[in-house]
Design an enzyme around this catalytic site. Structure first.
Site, short mmCIF file in Angstrom:
data_model
loop_
_atom_site.label_atom_id
_atom_site.label_comp_id
_atom_site.label_asym_id
_atom_site.label_seq_id
_atom_site.Cartn_x
_atom_site.Cartn_y
_atom_site.Cartn_z
CG HIS A 132 -0.24 0.11 2.55
ND1 HIS A 132 0.42 -0.95 3.12
CD2 HIS A 132 -0.09 1.14 3.40
CE1 HIS A 132 0.93 -0.59 4.28
NE2 HIS A 132 0.65 0.69 4.47
CG HIS B 277 4.90 1.12 3.04
ND1 HIS B 277 4.27 2.20 2.46
CD2 HIS B 277 4.33 0.97 4.26
CE1 HIS B 277 3.38 2.71 3.30
NE2 HIS B 277 3.38 1.96 4.41
C1 SIN Z 1 2.94 1.39 7.64
O1 SIN Z 1 2.27 0.64 6.94
O2 SIN Z 1 2.97 2.60 7.45
C2 SIN Z 1 3.81 0.79 8.72
C3 SIN Z 1 4.96 0.06 8.15
C4 SIN Z 1 5.70 -0.72 9.20
O3 SIN Z 1 5.22 -0.87 10.33
O4 SIN Z 1 6.80 -1.19 8.90
#
Ligand code: SIN
Length: 312
Positions: free
Chosen positions: A125, A288
């Site tokens: 996302h 990510h």
């Molecule tokens: C997020 O999705 O912004 C968090 C990513 C994470 O906790 O590594």
């Protein structure tokens, strides 16, 4: 290729270490830059993020962010107030309507996971793409993490767009997709708040291919977490009638195909966290995925999210 295969083929941290090279084009910047993968990501050293950023550092970091899409900083023992100040240097900050936040700093989302709260950020996302004005970038600090597990993966969505077949690029021209907060977050908030949240955050339309406002790159801007469907998918018109089920399946197939682009290891970088590691990423250009392989261990992160501009 399914997600499991993509996961096992992702570059390991050791591989990232081996491919890390100092970027010769960045020599005028007031910090050191070591690229972490050919596609995306650079580690920045020689900066103390507790200090306010002077104009030169700010501009250089902004250029580095646009170029590498995600920047990593190690050993940055910053306070929540310094975290907020750092993020605010890059723009106004949002307050997230569903995540818990720091009691003194509502702009800091708390992502606290442990044996009673499993992480659910393991979907590709771009943060808050469900907002009418989505995020420019996010700055995430690791407070506590397991010795092993709980890595995060970032994906270069400009490369994902660039490598699409020409015919697919043509199909995507002028197409919009709907992004919605509710399907994912309705389980995270009390049912009593659903109607008010629905009113406050209606589904929004964004172009499937957006143009990055700083680099001019074309970015594939749909994600499996928040994009629900393609708006007005062009088969079902008076002049070009297709049976309904065919139309719907074709639209879903295309969207699934686009979602799958984020899973290609060639577009990815993977970070192994340590306490006081910071990642700063460009939500306009990358996606990510937080790997959920550490339950029931404790993983505690804080995130500031910088407001961006309307995708065009
Ligand atoms: C997020 O999705 O912004 C968090 C990513 C994470 O906790 O590594």
């Amino acid at each position: 290729m399914d997600r499991g295969q993509a996961f096992t083929q992702s570059a390991s941290n050791e591989a990232i270490q081996r491919t890390r090279t100092i970027d010769a084009t960045s020599e005028n910047w007031p910090f050191e830059v070591a690229r972490c993968s050919p596609a995306i990501g650079a580690e920045i050293s020689g900066l103390d993020l507790r200090q306010p950023l002077d104009d030169n550092i700010y501009k250089s970091l902004r250029s580095a962010l646009v170029r590498y899409k995600v920047l990593f900083f190690r050993d940055q023992d910053i306070t929540p107030a310094q975290h907020v100040a750092l993020a605010r240097r890059f723009g106004e900050l949002e307050v997230h309507p569903a995540f818990p936040h720091h009691e003194a700093h509502p702009e800091l989302v708390i992502i606290g996971r442990n044996d009673s709260k499993r992480g659910h950020e393991n979907l590709y996302h771009s943060d808050v793409s469900w907002r009418e004005i989505p995020s420019m970038g996010s700055i995430l600090r690791c407070v506590t993490c397991p010795d092993i597990g709980g890595d995060t993966i970032w994906i270069n969505m400009a490369a994902a767009y660039e490598n699409l077949p020409v015919e697919v690029k043509q199909t995507l021209e002028n197409l919009n997709a709907v992004h919605d907060f509710m399907p994912l977050f309705s389980i995270a908030v009390d049912e009593a708040r659903h109607a008010a949240l629905r009113k406050q955050f209606p589904p929004v339309l964004h172009p499937i291919v957006r143009t990055h406002p700083e680099s001019g790159e074309k970015i594939l801007f749909v994600n499996e977490a928040f994009t629900t469907h393609i708006d007005n998918f062009g088969m079902h018109t008076k002049d070009h009638y297709r049976f309904g089920f065919d139309f719907k399946l074709a639209e879903m197939d295309l969207l699934q195909y686009l979602f799958r682009q984020a899973q290609a290891p060639e577009y990815q970088v993977r970070l192994r966290w340590k306490p006081n590691t910071i990642a700063f990423w460009d939500n306009r250009a990358c996606q990510h995925y937080a790997v959920q392989d550490y339950y029931p261990a404790v993983r505690h992160m804080m995130r500031a999210t910088i407001i961006g501009d309307r995708p065009v």
